[in-house]
Design an enzyme around this catalytic site. Sequence first.
Site, PDB file in Angstrom:
ATOM      1  N   MET A  26       1.012  -1.250  -0.054  1.00 45.97           N
ATOM      2  CA  MET A  26       0.083   0.140   0.046  1.00 45.97           C
ATOM      3  C   MET A  26       0.938   1.241  -0.038  1.00 45.97           C
ATOM      4  O   MET A  26       0.481   2.221   0.263  1.00 45.97           O
ATOM      5  CB  MET A  26      -0.877  -0.236   1.069  1.00 45.97           C
ATOM      6  CG  MET A  26      -1.915  -1.303   1.122  1.00 45.97           C
ATOM      7  SD  MET A  26      -3.437  -0.954   2.223  1.00 45.97           S
ATOM      8  CE  MET A  26      -2.879  -0.609   3.752  1.00 45.97           C
ATOM      9  N   TYR A  28       4.128   3.835   0.754  1.00 46.81           N
ATOM     10  CA  TYR A  28       4.852   4.526   2.061  1.00 46.81           C
ATOM     11  C   TYR A  28       5.836   3.596   2.431  1.00 46.81           C
ATOM     12  O   TYR A  28       5.992   2.897   3.564  1.00 46.81           O
ATOM     13  CB  TYR A  28       3.817   4.871   3.041  1.00 46.81           C
ATOM     14  CG  TYR A  28       4.408   5.969   3.752  1.00 46.81           C
ATOM     15  CD1 TYR A  28       4.416   7.178   3.352  1.00 46.81           C
ATOM     16  CD2 TYR A  28       4.831   6.227   5.082  1.00 46.81           C
ATOM     17  CE1 TYR A  28       4.686   8.550   3.701  1.00 46.81           C
ATOM     18  CE2 TYR A  28       5.412   7.395   5.564  1.00 46.81           C
ATOM     19  CZ  TYR A  28       5.117   8.578   5.029  1.00 46.81           C
ATOM     20  OH  TYR A  28       5.926   9.608   5.580  1.00 46.81           O
ATOM     21  N   HIS A  33       9.280  -3.487   3.612  1.00 49.13           N
ATOM     22  CA  HIS A  33       9.137  -3.990   2.132  1.00 49.13           C
ATOM     23  C   HIS A  33      10.367  -4.207   1.120  1.00 49.13           C
ATOM     24  O   HIS A  33      10.378  -5.326   0.253  1.00 49.13           O
ATOM     25  CB  HIS A  33       8.312  -2.552   1.400  1.00 49.13           C
ATOM     26  CG  HIS A  33       7.107  -2.368   2.038  1.00 49.13           C
ATOM     27  ND1 HIS A  33       6.860  -1.018   2.747  1.00 49.13           N
ATOM     28  CD2 HIS A  33       5.882  -3.036   1.961  1.00 49.13           C
ATOM     29  CE1 HIS A  33       5.530  -1.134   3.138  1.00 49.13           C
ATOM     30  NE2 HIS A  33       4.895  -2.159   2.775  1.00 49.13           N
ATOM     31  N   ASP A 146       2.039  -8.993   9.461  1.00 50.31           N
ATOM     32  CA  ASP A 146       0.425  -9.456   9.288  1.00 50.31           C
ATOM     33  C   ASP A 146       0.138 -10.898   9.365  1.00 50.31           C
ATOM     34  O   ASP A 146       0.072 -11.371   8.206  1.00 50.31           O
ATOM     35  CB  ASP A 146       0.009  -8.624   8.036  1.00 50.31           C
ATOM     36  CG  ASP A 146       0.173  -7.345   8.194  1.00 50.31           C
ATOM     37  OD1 ASP A 146      -0.073  -6.697   8.873  1.00 50.31           O
ATOM     38  OD2 ASP A 146       1.117  -6.376   7.320  1.00 50.31           O
TER      39      ASP A 146
HETATM   40  O1  PAF Z   1      -0.460  -5.722   3.686  1.00 53.75           O
HETATM   41  C1  PAF Z   1      -0.882  -4.762   2.810  1.00 53.75           C
HETATM   42  O2  PAF Z   1       0.109  -4.025   2.563  1.00 53.75           O
HETATM   43  C2  PAF Z   1      -1.936  -4.888   2.129  1.00 53.75           C
HETATM   44  O3  PAF Z   1      -3.024  -5.593   3.017  1.00 53.75           O
HETATM   45  C3  PAF Z   1      -2.065  -5.759   0.970  1.00 53.75           C
HETATM   46  C4  PAF Z   1      -1.329  -7.094   1.014  1.00 53.75           C
HETATM   47  C5  PAF Z   1      -0.986  -4.988  -0.095  1.00 53.75           C
HETATM   48  C6  PAF Z   1      -3.240  -5.852   0.124  1.00 53.75           C
HETATM   49  O4  PAF Z   1      -3.830  -4.499   0.176  1.00 53.75           O
END
Ligand code: PAF
Length: 282
Positions: A26, A28, A33, A146
């Site tokens: 998403m 930022y 990441h 998550d």
């Molecule tokens: O973890 C995230 O950033 C979001 O939940 C994802 C997997 C990109 C789905 O919108």
Amino acid sequence: MQVLATIDAFRQARAAYGPLGFVPTMGYLHQGHLSLIARARRECGAVAVSIFVNPTQFGPREDFERYPRDLERDLALLAREQVDLVFVPSREEIYPEGFGTYVSIPAADEVLEGAARPGHFRGVATVVCKLLNIVQPTRAYFGQKDAQQSIVVRQLVRDLNIPTQIVVAPTVREPDGLAMSSRNSYLTPEERQAAPAIYRALCAAEQRYLAGERDGEALRQAVIAVLDAEPLLRPEYVSVADPLSLRELEQVGSHGALVSLAVRIGAVRLIDNLLLEPVTTA
Ligand code: PAF
């Protein structure tokens, strides 16, 4: 690096690649990441990243509008990582007028983040399903932070026969233990100072577990004691659950446990977790 905003353009560009690693985000972007991207590069060769703040996974009183966004900075970071394809669709591209098909996993809505955020996993499962169909990756990478999302995605891929391998990578933490999250940017300096208590609380449960404690409630209380000592933190839930079914455990058995929590610090809601690995006795 090619940056593509439409599904048609993305598909055309994707056709030039064979095996592809995919990191859905998403935006930022942070070190968490970037570590997924580096792993995708090592394991797949070519890498695609999507940046889309998905409205359907936010509740009506959640932070969709103010979720942090900085596309220019994100694209500079991705260029530095030599990402091959970046998909940056608009809301209308993903949810055009007349859109009406959702993927739901009712069992996920009963526990933890699903129970705390009604509709959240329906939104996540729907957008991940769409993104996997669009990107057609060999492997897709998610963060362990998550934890329930990873379980939902694995089930989605299995149930709907999506030919992508799901890779879940360890949580990346700040030097003081705070799990990296785009939402950390909301914290005031005072809240930021208090936030490492989250990881300390999880580690307190781990220490008790390594010392032989197996009672779920005792492990939960070990977490709560550390959180309660920090006045700025308000725990929303603390869970000691089976790592696969996410059912709360009275006793930690042969599967180990997932210790997870959500806390509020001021207006910010953060989640984190730690896996208690099964202990094999000789
Ligand atoms: O973890 C995230 O950033 C979001 O939940 C994802 C997997 C990109 C789905 O919108």
